[in-house]
Design a protein around this motif. Sequence first.
Motif, PDB file in Angstrom:
ATOM      1  N   ARG A  13       0.838  -1.200   0.000  1.00 26.74           N
ATOM      2  CA  ARG A  13       0.000   0.000   0.000  1.00 26.74           C
ATOM      3  C   ARG A  13       0.876   1.254   0.000  1.00 26.74           C
ATOM      4  O   ARG A  13       0.614   2.209  -0.726  1.00 26.74           O
ATOM      5  N   THR A  14       1.952   1.229   0.807  1.00 26.92           N
ATOM      6  CA  THR A  14       2.871   2.365   0.868  1.00 26.92           C
ATOM      7  C   THR A  14       3.546   2.572  -0.481  1.00 26.92           C
ATOM      8  O   THR A  14       3.636   3.705  -0.987  1.00 26.92           O
ATOM      9  N   TYR A  15       4.030   1.498  -1.114  1.00 24.22           N
ATOM     10  CA  TYR A  15       4.643   1.606  -2.433  1.00 24.22           C
ATOM     11  C   TYR A  15       3.632   2.095  -3.469  1.00 24.22           C
ATOM     12  O   TYR A  15       3.963   2.878  -4.351  1.00 24.22           O
ATOM     13  N   GLY A  16       2.416   1.649  -3.382  1.00 31.00           N
ATOM     14  CA  GLY A  16       1.362   2.089  -4.295  1.00 31.00           C
ATOM     15  C   GLY A  16       1.114   3.585  -4.165  1.00 31.00           C
ATOM     16  O   GLY A  16       0.958   4.293  -5.174  1.00 31.00           O
ATOM     17  N   LYS A  17       1.074   4.074  -2.924  1.00 25.59           N
ATOM     18  CA  LYS A  17       0.885   5.512  -2.701  1.00 25.59           C
ATOM     19  C   LYS A  17       2.069   6.306  -3.260  1.00 25.59           C
ATOM     20  O   LYS A  17       1.889   7.361  -3.870  1.00 25.59           O
ATOM     21  N   GLN A  18       3.294   5.789  -3.045  1.00 20.79           N
ATOM     22  CA  GLN A  18       4.479   6.476  -3.572  1.00 20.79           C
ATOM     23  C   GLN A  18       4.458   6.514  -5.102  1.00 20.79           C
ATOM     24  O   GLN A  18       4.794   7.526  -5.709  1.00 20.79           O
ATOM     25  N   LEU A  19       4.040   5.418  -5.699  1.00 17.31           N
ATOM     26  CA  LEU A  19       3.958   5.363  -7.152  1.00 17.31           C
ATOM     27  C   LEU A  19       2.907   6.337  -7.677  1.00 17.31           C
ATOM     28  O   LEU A  19       3.133   7.059  -8.653  1.00 17.31           O
ATOM     29  N   THR A  20       1.753   6.394  -7.019  1.00 17.52           N
ATOM     30  CA  THR A  20       0.698   7.322  -7.405  1.00 17.52           C
ATOM     31  C   THR A  20       1.176   8.768  -7.270  1.00 17.52           C
ATOM     32  O   THR A  20       0.952   9.594  -8.165  1.00 17.52           O
ATOM     33  N   ASN A  21       1.847   9.067  -6.175  1.00 14.06           N
ATOM     34  CA  ASN A  21       2.371  10.425  -5.974  1.00 14.06           C
ATOM     35  C   ASN A  21       3.436  10.773  -7.013  1.00 14.06           C
ATOM     36  O   ASN A  21       3.484  11.904  -7.512  1.00 14.06           O
ATOM     37  N   ALA A  22       4.282   9.809  -7.356  1.00 15.17           N
ATOM     38  CA  ALA A  22       5.323  10.048  -8.367  1.00 15.17           C
ATOM     39  C   ALA A  22       4.690  10.333  -9.727  1.00 15.17           C
ATOM     40  O   ALA A  22       5.133  11.231 -10.454  1.00 15.17           O
ATOM     41  N   LYS A  23       3.650   9.584 -10.094  1.00 11.16           N
ATOM     42  CA  LYS A  23       2.963   9.825 -11.363  1.00 11.16           C
ATOM     43  C   LYS A  23       2.304  11.198 -11.360  1.00 11.16           C
ATOM     44  O   LYS A  23       2.372  11.934 -12.340  1.00 11.16           O
ATOM     45  N   ARG A  24       1.665  11.553 -10.259  1.00  8.55           N
ATOM     46  CA  ARG A  24       1.008  12.848 -10.138  1.00  8.55           C
ATOM     47  C   ARG A  24       2.035  13.980 -10.258  1.00  8.55           C
ATOM     48  O   ARG A  24       1.806  14.969 -10.948  1.00  8.55           O
TER      49      ARG A  24
END
Length: 136
Positions: A13-24
């Motif tokens: 979940r933490t990696y998913g949030k980081q990936l989403t933030n990086a894309k944003r």
Amino acid sequence: MNTSSANVRTMLRTYGKQLTNAKRLARFRQALGEAKALDGVDRQAKRRELVERIAREVIENLIVSSTPSPVVAAILGQIQEEFGHPFLFEYPVDGTDVIILRSTADGPQEVVGPERNRVMRRLWEITLSKVDDTML
């Protein structure tokens, strides 16, 4: 090493949030770069429009003035230097297009036809250049 499924889910979940933030953040940076590029183009277009408007004002009003400003004197001096004789620009009383008179030994002669077009085109180019050089 023992890891519980809860820890794995939390880590994913933490990696998913980081990936989403990086894309944003990447989309934001891309949009910001496009906006800056567009802003630079807009500024150039606005400056060019302002330079043209001022040049038109110089040609329409100041070039026929009896007391030329330093910019107008420089424009007229360059025209005289390029064509080899001074010109006088006048607007007739009826409000039609500007009349160009060439100063000669026999007196002023009206410039017409292709030569008039060349003088007007060169006047426009020189005026644009002078206005652009004097603007901040």
